[in-house]
Design a protein around this motif. Structure first.
Motif, PDB file in Angstrom:
ATOM      1  N   THR A 221       0.823  -1.202   0.000  1.00 12.83           N
ATOM      2  CA  THR A 221       0.000   0.000   0.000  1.00 12.83           C
ATOM      3  C   THR A 221       0.861   1.258   0.000  1.00 12.83           C
ATOM      4  O   THR A 221       2.018   1.232   0.443  1.00 12.83           O
ATOM      5  N   HIS A 244       0.102  -2.114  -6.503  1.00 13.41           N
ATOM      6  CA  HIS A 244      -0.983  -2.549  -5.620  1.00 13.41           C
ATOM      7  C   HIS A 244      -2.205  -1.657  -5.774  1.00 13.41           C
ATOM      8  O   HIS A 244      -3.278  -2.152  -6.061  1.00 13.41           O
ATOM      9  N   GLU A 245      -2.073  -0.355  -5.548  1.00 14.47           N
ATOM     10  CA  GLU A 245      -3.169   0.515  -5.930  1.00 14.47           C
ATOM     11  C   GLU A 245      -3.191   0.608  -7.454  1.00 14.47           C
ATOM     12  O   GLU A 245      -2.189   0.384  -8.116  1.00 14.47           O
ATOM     13  N   ARG A 344     -13.585   2.101  -7.373  1.00  8.86           N
ATOM     14  CA  ARG A 344     -12.900   1.778  -6.127  1.00  8.86           C
ATOM     15  C   ARG A 344     -12.812   2.972  -5.167  1.00  8.86           C
ATOM     16  O   ARG A 344     -12.181   2.871  -4.122  1.00  8.86           O
ATOM     17  N   ASN A 428      -8.336   1.342  -3.423  1.00 11.27           N
ATOM     18  CA  ASN A 428      -8.144  -0.035  -2.978  1.00 11.27           C
ATOM     19  C   ASN A 428      -9.424  -0.840  -3.180  1.00 11.27           C
ATOM     20  O   ASN A 428     -10.536  -0.300  -3.139  1.00 11.27           O
ATOM     21  N   ASP A 484      -9.930  -8.861   2.680  1.00 11.14           N
ATOM     22  CA  ASP A 484      -9.824  -7.442   2.329  1.00 11.14           C
ATOM     23  C   ASP A 484      -9.829  -6.572   3.579  1.00 11.14           C
ATOM     24  O   ASP A 484     -10.220  -5.403   3.537  1.00 11.14           O
TER      25      ASP A 484
END
Length: 539
Positions: A221, A244-245, A344, A428, A484
């Motif tokens: 992150t 990741h993002e 998102r 995310n 999550d």
């Protein structure tokens, strides 16, 4: 405000990228290194019917930069083997074949390409998958970094995996190490070291080995990337390229950049480093890879061939026409918003529709609320007004089984769930699309307020009692996943209901069948973002 600052900075950088032009190689090429970084690329052909992103444009960008610079290093910050429609058919082999061609050569090892593992590299995480993983790694014609991963004794083994890289450019050296999030724990990994331990080991080690410039290639992150860059000076890399993002970000910590590109190679980050003066200020450029950039023709031909073969094999295995994936299931009379940087972070009309369908499917079991993690809705493109919705759209939208379940929880627990949904608000996948309730979202404080269940006359308060019946994907409840981050709920809360196990893909397909003249879902402001809307009057 940090995220808005990053967007403002990146807007300026995109302008700069758009103004760049070809230049001749200069006399100081030995001290110049051009870095290209991409991350989270799931579709070899890109998105928007191939008009945006895709690896053929990455190849074209790399070739152009190689004409301008003597030294060009390509980095991929993880997440590409899975999940996608293709990878469900071939376990990621088409992706490997395409990435192998990013140097313009078949069957030649690419010494100027480094990748790290993302969490989705471990979607095949059982010990039985070790032979498959080893095969994919051995097919790779590039180097994988595993700096913070300790494999089990019977785990992954490949000569293409290295703990770090130390590369020489002229009389200068560049060190690269990696960092992979521990959010999933495949059976063939003993442990993941954290970023503190990893940086504390590799940064000093690489500098002692002669590195003039140290790069961290990470899949974690943004908060963890920023914390890594804020470590003591002896443990700080010179730059971080992350994944990741799924949207482009730029942050600085004491003058050093943390950079991420858009998913599916909708953009790439390009940085030129003067290795003779590594302390000099760097000016990153975000290069949009859109339809004004011509894809590399040879890479494009390979991609079209691979996609065609996969589609034909899929249709043949289902005893269907060779173009079965292009079958039209319905049309939309309004734009369906599914692009990831939007779905998102915000309520969208597609998110509302899917959450409503989920809630309706469980109406006989008196469900009150539906909560869907947006990371499970992976189309990453909008379907335009008047556009067809095809079988392939459905497969790309839902590469995983959704497996909806009904749970019962105390009403007040909803606050914790929604608070987690808005936390780390950087596109995310844990951001929730909702039905059966409304609330106000304040991005500046990453908080929720005015939570109002449709079944109740009053908003949720500290004195609210009773329970609420919630529809959620099983992934968010399972002890075998990272949930999550929704660890406040679990499988013990599941209630008996004939609708348990319902799949979003089937619910949407049935809905399209019931609306042969097209669908027109609208956003109804159940999630009000108080930086963009007048929320007080609407709640």
């Amino acid at each position: 405000m940090k995220n808005y600052k990053a967007i403002l900075i990146f807007g300026c950088l995109i302008v700069l990228a758009g103004c760049q032009h070809a230049t001749k190689k200069t006399n100081n090429d030995d001290q110049q290194l051009t870095l290209i970084a991409i991350n989270d690329v799931y579709r070899i052909a890109g998105i928007n019917q191939g008009k945006t992103g895709g690896l053929a444009r990455v190849r074209a960008l790399r070739a152009r930069l190689q004409e301008e610079s003597e030294h060009v290093l390509l980095l991929h910050a993880g997440d590409f083997l899975h999940p996608s429609f293709n990878s469900k058919q071939d376990d990621g082999r088409a992706m490997i074949q395409t990435m192998n061609y990013l140097d313009g050569q078949a069957d030649a090892f690419d010494n100027e390409m480094l990748v790290t593992f993302g969490n989705h590299e471990f979607d095949k995480g059982r010990l039985k998958h070790v032979p498959l993983m080893n095969d994919l790694l051995n097919q790779s014609e590039f180097t994988w970094l595993d700096s913070n991963i300790e494999w089990t004794a019977n785990g992954i083994q490949s000569d293409h995996i290295k703990p770090y890289a130390l590369k020489k450019y002229g009389s200068y050296q560049v060190g690269i190490f990696s960092m992979t999030t521990d959010m999933v724990h495949p059976e063939y990994i003993e442990r993941f070291d954290d970023y503190h331990k990893t940086a504390a080991h590799y940064v000093p080690m690489l500098r002692r080995a002669g590195a003039d410039f140290v790069i961290a290639l990470t899949h974690q992150t943004m908060p963890d990337d920023l914390d890594m860059m804020a470590l003591p000076e002896a443990h700080r890399p010179d730059i971080i390229f992350g994944g990741h993002e799924h949207f482009a970000q730029a942050e600085t910590v004491d003058g050093r950049w943390v950079l991420k590109a858009d998913a599916d190679a909708a953009s790439a980050v390009v940085v030129t480093v003067n290795l003779a003066r590594p302390e000099a200020a760097l000016l990153p450029q975000v290069v949009p890879l859109e339809d004004n950039m011509t894809p590399d023709p040879d890479a494009l031909a390979l991609i079209e061939q691979l996609n065609s073969e996969i589609e034909q094999q899929y249709c043949a295995s289902h005893e269907a026409d060779a173009r079965c994936l292009q079958q039209v299931l319905g049309t939309t009379r309004t734009e369906l918003v599914a692009e990831e940087t939007t779905i998102r972070r915000f309520e969208t009309n597609l998110g509302d529709l899917l959450a409503d369908l989920s809630l309706q499917a469980f109406s006989a079991c008196e469900a009150d609320v539906a909560l869907l993690n947006s990371g499970s809705i992976r189309l990453n493109q909008n379907i335009p007004t008047g556009g067809d919705i095809t079988v392939k759209h459905l497969h790309e939208m839902f590469p995983y089984d959704s497996n909806l379940q009904l749970i019962e929880i105390p009403k007040l627990l909803l606050r914790d769930i929604l608070q987690h949904s808005v936390s780390n608000w950087t596109a995310n996948g844990h951001w929730l699309q909702v039905a059966g309730l409304s609330f106000i979202h304040d991005p500046s404080t990453e908080s929720v307020s005015h939570i109002h269940l449709q079944k109740d006359a009053l908003a949720l308060s500290d004195t609210s009692t009773g329970t609420v019946r919630v529809v959620m994907p099983h992934y968010l409840l399972s002890a075998n996943t990272d949930q999550d981050g929704y660890t406040m709920v679990n499988e013990d809360m599941i209630q008996a209901c004939d609708a348990n196990g319902s799949e979003l893909k089937s619910l949407l397909s049935d809905y399209l069948n019931r609306h042969p003249h097209g669908i027109a879902p609208k956003r109804d402001y159940r999630i009000c973002n108080n930086t963009r809307e007048q929320c007080v009057n609407e709640h």
